[in-house]
Motif scaffolding. Sequence first.
Motif, mmCIF file in Angstrom:
data_model
loop_
_atom_site.group_PDB
_atom_site.id
_atom_site.type_symbol
_atom_site.label_atom_id
_atom_site.label_comp_id
_atom_site.label_asym_id
_atom_site.label_seq_id
_atom_site.Cartn_x
_atom_site.Cartn_y
_atom_site.Cartn_z
ATOM 1 N N LEU A 34 0.820 -1.214 0.000
ATOM 2 C CA LEU A 34 0.000 0.000 0.000
ATOM 3 C C LEU A 34 0.856 1.268 0.000
ATOM 4 C CD1 LEU A 34 -2.626 -1.053 2.721
ATOM 5 C CD2 LEU A 34 -2.871 -1.178 0.230
ATOM 6 N N GLY A 35 0.473 2.243 -0.827
ATOM 7 C CA GLY A 35 1.083 3.563 -0.754
ATOM 8 C C GLY A 35 2.416 3.709 -1.451
ATOM 9 N N CYS A 36 2.732 2.793 -2.373
ATOM 10 C CA CYS A 36 3.998 2.888 -3.117
ATOM 11 C C CYS A 36 3.958 4.068 -4.090
ATOM 12 C CB CYS A 36 4.226 1.630 -3.949
ATOM 13 S SG CYS A 36 4.459 0.129 -2.980
ATOM 14 N N LEU A 37 5.134 4.671 -4.324
ATOM 15 C CA LEU A 37 5.258 5.749 -5.317
ATOM 16 C C LEU A 37 4.680 5.329 -6.661
ATOM 17 C CD1 LEU A 37 6.450 8.472 -6.278
ATOM 18 C CD2 LEU A 37 8.645 7.299 -6.596
ATOM 19 N N GLU A 38 4.984 4.102 -7.082
ATOM 20 C CA GLU A 38 4.527 3.604 -8.377
ATOM 21 C C GLU A 38 3.005 3.603 -8.509
ATOM 22 O OE1 GLU A 38 6.977 0.531 -10.091
ATOM 23 O OE2 GLU A 38 5.190 -0.665 -10.484
ATOM 24 N N ALA A 39 2.299 3.430 -7.385
ATOM 25 C CA ALA A 39 0.842 3.406 -7.416
ATOM 26 C C ALA A 39 0.259 4.772 -7.795
ATOM 27 C CB ALA A 39 0.283 2.954 -6.066
ATOM 28 N N TYR A 40 1.069 5.820 -7.639
ATOM 29 C CA TYR A 40 0.613 7.181 -7.964
ATOM 30 C C TYR A 40 1.304 7.742 -9.207
ATOM 31 C CZ TYR A 40 -1.141 6.936 -3.204
ATOM 32 O OH TYR A 40 -1.802 6.556 -2.066
ATOM 33 N N SER A 41 2.501 7.247 -9.519
ATOM 34 C CA SER A 41 3.319 7.902 -10.540
ATOM 35 C C SER A 41 3.811 6.998 -11.657
ATOM 36 C CB SER A 41 4.546 8.564 -9.877
ATOM 37 O OG SER A 41 4.151 9.479 -8.872
ATOM 38 N N GLY A 42 3.595 5.704 -11.574
ATOM 39 C CA GLY A 42 4.022 4.814 -12.652
ATOM 40 C C GLY A 42 3.059 4.903 -13.827
ATOM 41 N N ILE B 2 -4.501 14.380 -10.678
ATOM 42 C CA ILE B 2 -3.715 13.139 -10.845
ATOM 43 C C ILE B 2 -2.306 13.469 -11.337
ATOM 44 C CG2 ILE B 2 -3.545 10.965 -12.137
ATOM 45 C CD1 ILE B 2 -6.647 11.092 -12.426
ATOM 46 N N HIS B 3 -2.241 14.364 -12.311
ATOM 47 C CA HIS B 3 -0.971 14.715 -12.952
ATOM 48 C C HIS B 3 -0.038 15.417 -11.966
ATOM 49 C CE1 HIS B 3 1.510 17.274 -15.763
ATOM 50 N NE2 HIS B 3 1.551 16.139 -16.434
ATOM 51 N N ALA B 4 -0.572 16.397 -11.248
ATOM 52 C CA ALA B 4 0.266 17.163 -10.313
ATOM 53 C C ALA B 4 0.742 16.268 -9.174
ATOM 54 C CB ALA B 4 -0.504 18.359 -9.762
ATOM 55 N N ARG B 5 -0.143 15.433 -8.673
ATOM 56 C CA ARG B 5 0.241 14.533 -7.587
ATOM 57 C C ARG B 5 1.355 13.601 -8.052
ATOM 58 N NH1 ARG B 5 -4.273 10.433 -5.421
ATOM 59 N NH2 ARG B 5 -3.825 9.519 -7.450
ATOM 60 N N ALA B 6 1.186 13.030 -9.254
ATOM 61 C CA ALA B 6 2.212 12.115 -9.787
ATOM 62 C C ALA B 6 3.555 12.837 -9.918
ATOM 63 C CB ALA B 6 1.759 11.575 -11.146
ATOM 64 N N GLY B 7 3.518 14.036 -10.492
ATOM 65 C CA GLY B 7 4.754 14.777 -10.725
ATOM 66 C C GLY B 7 5.421 15.198 -9.428
ATOM 67 N N LYS B 8 4.627 15.664 -8.472
ATOM 68 C CA LYS B 8 5.202 16.128 -7.204
ATOM 69 C C LYS B 8 5.779 14.965 -6.399
ATOM 70 C CE LYS B 8 2.361 20.261 -6.801
ATOM 71 N NZ LYS B 8 1.208 20.898 -6.143
ATOM 72 N N MET B 9 5.063 13.859 -6.361
ATOM 73 C CA MET B 9 5.566 12.703 -5.601
ATOM 74 C C MET B 9 6.859 12.181 -6.209
ATOM 75 S SD MET B 9 2.229 10.508 -4.589
ATOM 76 C CE MET B 9 1.166 11.014 -3.240
ATOM 77 N N ILE C 241 12.714 11.632 -6.045
ATOM 78 C CA ILE C 241 14.000 11.684 -6.762
ATOM 79 C C ILE C 241 14.922 12.710 -6.111
ATOM 80 C CG2 ILE C 241 15.093 12.236 -8.983
ATOM 81 C CD1 ILE C 241 12.638 10.917 -10.339
ATOM 82 N N ALA C 242 14.371 13.860 -5.718
ATOM 83 C CA ALA C 242 15.183 14.871 -5.022
ATOM 84 C C ALA C 242 15.779 14.280 -3.747
ATOM 85 C CB ALA C 242 14.330 16.095 -4.689
#
Lengths: 309, 309
Positions: free
Chosen positions: B174-182, B232-239, B244-245
């Motif tokens: 649950l809650g992996c980066l990929e679930a929001y940004s892949g 969806i787009h902003a959340r994916a990009g920000k996460m 990465i930062a």
Amino acid sequence: MPTLGIDLGGTNARAAVVDERGQILAAAKMALTERSPAAVVESIAQAAAEAVALAGVKVAGCGVGAAGQIPGDSGVLAVAPNLGWRNVPLGGLLRERLGLPVRLVNDLAAAAWGEFNAGAGRGAQDVYVSFVGSGVGSCIIANGQLVRGAGGVAGELGHTKVIPGGRRCGCGELGCLEAYSGGHNLIALTQELLASGRSSVLNELTAGVAERITPLTLERAAEAGDPGAVEIHARAGKMLGTAIANMVTVLNPARLILGGGVLMNCPGLRRYVVEAVQSQTSNTAREGLLIAEAELGDDSGLIGAALLG
Amino acid sequence: MPTLGIDLGGTNARAAVVDERGQILAAAKMALTERSPAAVVESIAQAAAEAVALAGVKVAGCGVGAAGQIPGDSGVLAVAPNLGWRNVPLGGLLRERLGLPVRLVNDLAAAAWGEFNAGAGRGAQDVYVSFVGSGVGSCIIANGQLVRGAGGVAGELGHTKVIPGGRRCGCGELGCLEAYSGGHNLIALTQELLASGRSSVLNELTAGVAERITPLTLERAAEAGDPGAVEIHARAGKMLGTAIANMVTVLNPARLILGGGVLMNCPGLRRYVVEAVQSQTSNTAREGLLIAEAELGDDSGLIGAALLG
């Protein structure tokens, strides 16, 4: 042949003669009464001479761990906030004074290298060490080598962002993990809570004296159910836990070593970290992972520096 | 002497003969009509034979990049979801069939090694490569070496937790980066938005056909101001950007290389990442950092595998 390890803090210089297996043969300590580079070099040299005399052996070289930023193998302490130094060529100055080859590394890297070779990391090739004390630091060892980064500042877990734009950190940036979970900030947040008058538990624990507050005071107030303390404590533990779990996911170390005053003295915070690593690390990175506590205490930096020297 | 590089995907096996500088001398491709280990080994061998014949040179060894989990230098593909394999000793099977030494590595590690030696990482010693395609992956190169981790699964940025307990990821957690940004999840989230009937923009862009949706469709809908798409787009990009930062802060690489279909094809998402790295990376880690786009495209894996072979 044994080597000399130096641990340069903000108030003391410690020196030890260490054998090839990481055993301390003799050690000595000098207070830093004056903080000019020349005076500090002299204090280090005195501690070193005493340790060598006590050990009664010859040393082959010297490793120094110092708090601050050290680019690559430059031997230069580029920024050392504890000492108020900028761009001091400490490696070269010590080489001249001691008549030995000198290797200068960051204090956390030295401590991690000590644990890796002679402490909780023995036998592993890939180790991640998290130190949570007044700050939040870490060190990566991969393929049996220290990962120091292109500019010598790898490992700065405390300055990863947990709430972009959030609470201001001592480094000047916003939303760093250290601003919520470092010992220094935990004390400041707890002092604010005491000053607010909202916490009778905290008032009782400290008799109203803000200077008595340590991270353990916060932990005790949280355990006593004080709502403000619970909030600060849980947030600190959860943020630390997720950050460390995420590093384990990305680095896939064989061993995670937890150390530093806050993690060693506050079992409640340590529990948050262990639970997060067990529940949030990816399944694949968790397989075969061993979580261990640092074993060498204050000696890890001395031993690690010597083994790098 | 040149070496052979193999890129084993879910639908094709590609082979190339590559010289010491990372130049492809000849390449060939075979579709994987059958997915049994024996049939795949045969397809690889045919592609390899054709590439070698085309190049007209002898090869000294073979490197293989394959999607999946490969513990250390075991030569075993422990888990390969694309092929539905578990514990296939692909390295050994190929060694026998090709009569060459074979080294088997994860496909992202091969691609990163290609970029490191012959692409956007040339000349650096410490490099972090982020690939965002259908999944979110990464690869660490430190001290000039691949960091593969104790179990061979280092680099799994996509399975770091951004919202503990959050959206379920394809990995089951649950809650992996990929679930929001892949890419895979971005398509699924955009398809849900289309199906909700709340997005006239999306309806127009796709003529109502969910199968037409790519991550770029989402980006176009967001740019057209559709509120659901923007979210969806902003959340994916920000996460993605913060994750990465944070890796740049901890690893302090000389170079950050961005690659993979989503980052290469969606300039809006790439912009979020670059902005986060510029604003959220610690000051010290940002000094001297170069952000670069992957240069070798689909060939990075072939070239990297060959250079490891």
